[in-house]
Design an enzyme around this catalytic site. Structure first.
Site, PDB file in Angstrom:
ATOM      1  CG  ASP A  44      -1.665  -1.277   1.458  1.00 39.09           C
ATOM      2  OD1 ASP A  44      -2.101  -1.875   0.465  1.00 39.09           O
ATOM      3  OD2 ASP A  44      -1.826  -1.682   2.625  1.00 39.09           O
ATOM      4  CD  GLU A 251      -8.875  -2.820  -0.624  1.00 37.42           C
ATOM      5  OE1 GLU A 251      -9.299  -2.882   0.543  1.00 37.42           O
ATOM      6  OE2 GLU A 251      -8.147  -3.706  -1.115  1.00 37.42           O
TER       7      GLU A 251
END
Ligand code: FUB
Length: 350
Positions: A44, A251
């Protein structure tokens, strides 16, 4: 005789096994980029340039021993490490633990994808974490240095929920926080600011769950306005239904400006695309334009897009080092635009 037949069978089995392992190997994809670090697992990556240096704010993946499930319980991360580099392709430094869950007063579990902003000599680290009621909230921690150590505020940001904060500085200097993620990110359980753990996932013919935005206050530690929903529309101006899971939001929200236009990018989760949609202001609506990053090895996909010395880059992750969905490694590769402002899709493998 029995021994002879047994030997023939064994040889046959071994030949078949070697054929299938060879086939599997020949299908292994060759990555276009290598992991930025290999001393720890990272995912991420939210990349920024602060004062001319590149900083990467990733999740720090660990082997938690928790069995994998659709809520992502196995992503049980406990701290953050910040990475830095002077240039793309240069040495990458891991600055060690920048924030630990044990130092966050309201912590329950699972430090997921963070992001950061640097304003007037202070660095603000935004992070999703489940509170003691097992509800994801977004916290903020500060440091005088982009690499930390960070000190967390005693409470999460009032009115915040779900996961994957992305902090964006607009042309006029205002800062916005984008956030949200479905399934384990719990966004589907929120309605009008109220949490209901029994809310099921949307059905195929229902409108897809949408990401959220709020402008940040001048001190960067609270929302300056009520949380708003962001519309992502198809080419006919219609919102996506849940059935369109190859394009709808899941997301990993990210916002960047390119030639004055607003590019909202995100992951489609269970279909593993990183897509983008364009608009003319930070709130949208944004119109779906296409795929930026094709599915990478591993289940999750998560991007950040940043301009560095007049070139554009996408930071992302895959599972090259471990082969395990929850032990990921961050990478970077160049991103190119066509003359009309559309993005040329990246394939992370040759
Ligand atoms: O790293 C945990 C979660 O996985 C992130 O918050 C999501 O974006 C996905 O990458």
């Amino acid at each position: 005789m029995t021994h002879f037949i047994f030997c023939r069978l064994l040889i046959g089995f071994l030949l078949l096994a070697s054929f299938f392992s060879g086939t599997a190997q020949s299908k292994k994809r060759i990555p276009v980029s290598q992991p930025l670090i290999s001393n720890i697992y990272t995912a991420d990556p939210s990349a920024h340039v602060f004062n001319g240096k590149i900083y990467i704010y990733p999740s720090h993946d660990i082997e938690s021993g928790i069995p994998e499930n659709d809520n992502g319980d196995h992503f049980d991360m406990r701290d953050y490490h910040i990475l830095s580099m002077d240039s793309i392709g240069g040495k990458v430094t891991d600055h060690g633990v920048a924030l630990d869950k044990k130092d966050i007063a309201w912590a329950g579990r699972q430090l997921w994808a963070p992001d950061a902003a640097y304003k007037n000599g202070t660095c603000y680290l935004y992070f999703p974490l489940k509170d003691k009621q097992d509800i994801f909230r977004i916290g903020v921690a500060t440091s005088k240095k982009p690499t930390g150590p960070f000190k967390a505020e005693p409470m999460p940001i009032k009115g915040s929920y779900s996961i994957d904060p992305c902090v964006f500085k607009d042309k006029d200097g205002s800062y916005y926080l984008y956030f949200g993620g479905i399934w384990g990110g719990q966004l589907q359980r929120w309605k009008n600011g109220v949490y209901d753990s029994t809310t099921p996932l949307r059905k195929a013919d229902e409108p897809a769950v949408l990401p959220k935005i709020a402008r940040l206050s001048a001190d960067m530690k609270s929302f300056a306005e009520p949380v708003k929903e962001i519309q992502i529309l198809d080419e006919n101006g219609k919102p996506f239904l849940e059935a369109n899971n190859g394009k709808r939001f899941f997301e990993a929200a990210w916002m960047h400006l390119y030639k004055g236009n607003y590019y909202f990018s995100y992951s489609t989760g269970d279909t593993h695309n990183i897509c983008y949609a364009m608009g003319d202001n930070p709130y949208g609506p944004f119109t779906y334009k296409g795929i930026i990053l094709k599915p990478v090895d591993g289940w999750t996909s998560h991007e950040s897009i940043v301009e560095i010395k007049d070139r554009w880059y996408i930071f992302y992750h895959d599972v090259q080092l471990s082969g395990k969905t929850y032990l990921r490694n961050v990478k970077v590769t160049e991103l190119k635009y066509r003359k009309d402002g559309s993005i040329i899709p990246v394939d992370a493998y040759k």
